[in-house]
Design a protein around this motif. Structure first.
Motif, PDB file in Angstrom:
ATOM      1  N   ALA A 281       0.842  -1.208   0.000  1.00 11.72           N
ATOM      2  CA  ALA A 281       0.000   0.000   0.000  1.00 11.72           C
ATOM      3  C   ALA A 281       0.868   1.246   0.000  1.00 11.72           C
ATOM      4  O   ALA A 281       0.572   2.225  -0.701  1.00 11.72           O
TER       5      ALA A 281
ATOM      6  N   GLU B  78      -7.298   1.474  -2.399  1.00 18.75           N
ATOM      7  CA  GLU B  78      -7.041   0.234  -3.131  1.00 18.75           C
ATOM      8  C   GLU B  78      -5.555   0.139  -3.446  1.00 18.75           C
ATOM      9  O   GLU B  78      -4.951   1.096  -3.921  1.00 18.75           O
ATOM     10  N   PHE B  79      -4.991  -1.043  -3.206  1.00 23.20           N
ATOM     11  CA  PHE B  79      -3.554  -1.218  -3.464  1.00 23.20           C
ATOM     12  C   PHE B  79      -3.227  -2.594  -3.995  1.00 23.20           C
ATOM     13  O   PHE B  79      -3.942  -3.479  -4.048  1.00 23.20           O
TER      14      PHE B  79
ATOM     15  N   PRO C 148     -11.529   4.507   1.417  1.00 25.68           N
ATOM     16  CA  PRO C 148     -10.817   3.256   1.146  1.00 25.68           C
ATOM     17  C   PRO C 148      -9.678   3.477   0.154  1.00 25.68           C
ATOM     18  O   PRO C 148      -9.818   4.255  -0.793  1.00 25.68           O
TER      19      PRO C 148
ATOM     20  N   ARG D  30       2.256   1.790  -3.451  1.00 24.56           N
ATOM     21  CA  ARG D  30       1.234   2.376  -4.337  1.00 24.56           C
ATOM     22  C   ARG D  30       1.075   3.868  -4.054  1.00 24.56           C
ATOM     23  O   ARG D  30       0.959   4.674  -4.971  1.00 24.56           O
TER      24      ARG D  30
END
Length: 104
Positions: A52, A103-104, A101, A55
């Motif tokens: 994460a 996203e990764f 949220p 990213r």
């Protein structure tokens, strides 16, 4: 340590005023965890998976940072497997403290 095993240089220090520091870098109490770090200008709160963070650094969104609230037992450094880590509810912390949220 999860981040070191993924190639990160990590400096650690104890800070009795960590809650104040956490809030000063934009992480609200609702996203609090046990660790607060700074990575290339972004705040990282808790046991956020290295993927994460990678990213975040690749995309460079206009946010204060990332958080994984609490201490989930299946998060990096707490147990679980890579598949568990990828499913963690990581949130992006907006500049006004809003959580969305990530996203990764």
């Amino acid at each position: 340590m999860h981040l070191r095993s993924n190639g990160a240089d990590v400096e650690m220090s104890e800070d009795a005023g960590r809650a104040v520091f956490r809030r000063s870098v934009g992480i609200p109490d609702s996203a609090a965890s046990c660790h607060t770090g700074i990575v290339e200008g972004y705040a990282v709160e808790g046991h956020v998976p290295a993927s994460a963070i990678a990213r975040l650094l690749a995309d460079r969104p206009d946010v204060a940072g990332l958080a994984l609230a609490g201490m989930p037992v299946d998060s990096p450094g707490m147990g679980g497997a890579l598949e568990d880590w990828a499913a963690q509810p990581v949130v992006a912390v907006g500049l006004a403290g809003e959580l969305t949220p990530f996203e990764f």
